[in-house]
Write an enzyme that holds these catalytic residues in place. Sequence first.
Site, PDB file in Angstrom:
ATOM      1  N   GLY A  55       0.863  -1.175   0.000  1.00  0.00           N
ATOM      2  CA  GLY A  55       0.000   0.000   0.000  1.00  0.00           C
ATOM      3  C   GLY A  55       0.898   1.223   0.000  1.00  0.00           C
ATOM      4  O   GLY A  55       1.820   1.304   0.827  1.00  0.00           O
ATOM      5  N   ARG A  96      10.327  -1.358  -4.776  1.00  0.00           N
ATOM      6  CA  ARG A  96       9.178  -1.388  -5.697  1.00  0.00           C
ATOM      7  C   ARG A  96       9.128  -0.023  -6.413  1.00  0.00           C
ATOM      8  O   ARG A  96       9.343   1.007  -5.772  1.00  0.00           O
ATOM      9  CB  ARG A  96       7.846  -1.645  -4.957  1.00  0.00           C
ATOM     10  N   GLN A 203      -5.676  -8.835  -2.882  1.00  0.00           N
ATOM     11  CA  GLN A 203      -5.705  -7.901  -1.751  1.00  0.00           C
ATOM     12  C   GLN A 203      -7.149  -7.560  -1.346  1.00  0.00           C
ATOM     13  O   GLN A 203      -7.443  -7.301  -0.182  1.00  0.00           O
ATOM     14  CB  GLN A 203      -4.949  -6.607  -2.087  1.00  0.00           C
ATOM     15  N   ASP A 244      -1.387   4.743  -6.257  1.00  0.00           N
ATOM     16  CA  ASP A 244       0.035   4.606  -5.944  1.00  0.00           C
ATOM     17  C   ASP A 244       0.857   5.751  -6.505  1.00  0.00           C
ATOM     18  O   ASP A 244       1.965   5.998  -6.024  1.00  0.00           O
ATOM     19  CB  ASP A 244       0.542   3.267  -6.488  1.00  0.00           C
TER      20      ASP A 244
HETATM   21  C1  LIG Z   1      -3.613   3.499  -0.105  1.00  0.00           C
HETATM   22  S1  LIG Z   1      -2.584   3.052  -1.409  1.00  0.00           S
HETATM   23  C2  LIG Z   1      -3.156   1.459  -1.723  1.00  0.00           C
HETATM   24  C3  LIG Z   1      -2.804   1.000  -3.103  1.00  0.00           C
HETATM   25  O1  LIG Z   1      -1.635   0.160  -3.068  1.00  0.00           O
HETATM   26  C4  LIG Z   1      -2.009  -1.102  -3.576  1.00  0.00           C
HETATM   27  O2  LIG Z   1      -0.997  -1.752  -4.281  1.00  0.00           O
HETATM   28  P1  LIG Z   1      -0.122  -2.918  -3.531  1.00  0.00           P
HETATM   29  O3  LIG Z   1      -1.103  -3.761  -2.763  1.00  0.00           O
HETATM   30  O4  LIG Z   1       0.551  -3.637  -4.660  1.00  0.00           O
HETATM   31  O5  LIG Z   1       0.852  -2.171  -2.643  1.00  0.00           O
HETATM   32  C5  LIG Z   1      -3.174  -0.798  -4.496  1.00  0.00           C
HETATM   33  O6  LIG Z   1      -2.747  -0.206  -5.704  1.00  0.00           O
HETATM   34  C6  LIG Z   1      -3.922   0.171  -3.632  1.00  0.00           C
HETATM   35  O7  LIG Z   1      -4.885   0.965  -4.256  1.00  0.00           O
END
Ligand SMILES: CSC[C@H]1O[C@H](OP(=O)(O)O)[C@H](O)[C@@H]1O
Length: 367
Positions: A55, A96, A203, A244
Site C-alpha cells: 500500500g 518497488r 488484496q 500509488d
Molecule cells: C492506499 S494506497 C493502496 C494502493 O496500493 C495497492 O498496491 P499494492 O497492494 O501492490 O501495494 C493498491 O494499488 C492500492 O490501491
Amino acid sequence: MSTDAETIRYRAAAGESPAAVDLLDQTRIPAELVRLECTDLAQLHDAIVRLVVRGAPAIGIAAAYGVTLAPIDPASNPDSIRQCYYDAIEYLATSRPTAVNLFWALNRMRGIVESTEDAAIGELPPRLIEEARAIHEEDREMCRAMGRNAAPLLRDAKTVLTHCNAGGLATAQYGTALAPIYYLHENGHTLNVYADETRPLMQGARLTAWELSQAGIPVTVCTDSMAGSLMQRGLVDAVIVGSDRIAENGDVANKIGTYPLAVIAHYHNVPFYVVAPTNTFDLELQSGDLIPIEQRSEDEVRYTLGANSAVHAEGRMAVPREASVINPAFDVTPAELVAAIVTEQGVIERPTREKVQQHFAAITNPT
Ligand SMILES: CSC[C@H]1O[C@H](OP(=O)(O)O)[C@H](O)[C@@H]1O
C-alpha cells in the site's frame, strides 16, 4: 483496528535488542495474524518486495523506518556515517517502483541526513527516528482528513465498490479509499461494500474483506470480472479506489484492474472516485504514461492465489508451463474518467492539470 493488527510498529534499539520495524504480515491475512520483525535492511527490503507490508503510504512509512536500520559505525567519521545512510536509502528505493510515497518518504529521510552538520552527527540516528515517526503520525492524520473530505461524495450512496486494498492495512491506519467508509460508519451511515477480489494477489478478497468485516461493515467479495455486470444492473452507486502515483494532469496509477473499472463506471454513469494523500502526486510527471509500472513474478499468476505467501505456498498451478504469462501490478486511469480525487486538503472535482496545480498552489499559498 486493534493495536495487534496495527500495520507498522517501530522499536528503537535498547540495550542488547536492535531496532526493529515490526510489520503485520499481510501475506498471511486472513488465515492468521502474524507479525514480522525486520532488524536489518535486507529483511525490510524483502518485506516490501513480498508485500508483507504494502500500500503506497505504508510502503513509505516502512521505508522511512527502514533507513534507521542502516548498519552505521558510530565511531566512523561523519561522511562515512552519512554515506551509510545514503546507501540504505538507495537500496530501499529499489524495492518497488510505482508507489511514489516510497520515494517521497526516502527523500524526507535523505533531507535529515543532508542537513545534519558534522558537529551534530551523533544526533543523526535519533533525528531519523523522529522523522520516521513524524511521517507515520502525519499519515494517520491525513487518512482521517481524507475520510472527512470524501464522505460527502458518498452521502447519497447505499452501495460502493472498491478494488484492491486502500484501507488501514495500506496506511498508518484508517486508509484512503476506505477512510470515508469508516467515517460514515462511525457517523451512522453504513455502506454496503463490494470488494473486488483483485487477482493475482487477492488484496481485495484477503485484506479489504478482512478489515471491513473486523469493523462490522457489510462486505461482499466479487471476482474482478463481476464488477461490470454489478454496475450494469444498477447495484453500485459509486466506485472508490486508492492510488500509488498520480501524475500532474490527474492520471491515476493504481492496482491492475482499476482502469477497466473506470471505463465501465464511465459507461454506466457511476461516479469513479480516487482517494490519495498529496504525497501520492508526482508533479514531475506530466502524464500517467510516464508512471513506472511494476512487473511482478509470473508465478503470482501461474499459481492460484499468487505464489508469494505462506497462504499461497500450496497454490495449485493454474497455467500450463508452455503458456506465457504477464503480470503488471498496476495500470493507469486517465483523468477524464475520474469524477474526483480526494486528498487530505480537499476535493479535486473532474481533475485536470490546471485543477491539480490549483490544489497544490492553495496548499503552499493558502488565502
Ligand atoms: C492506499 S494506497 C493502496 C494502493 O496500493 C495497492 O498496491 P499494492 O497492494 O501492490 O501495494 C493498491 O494499488 C492500492 O490501491
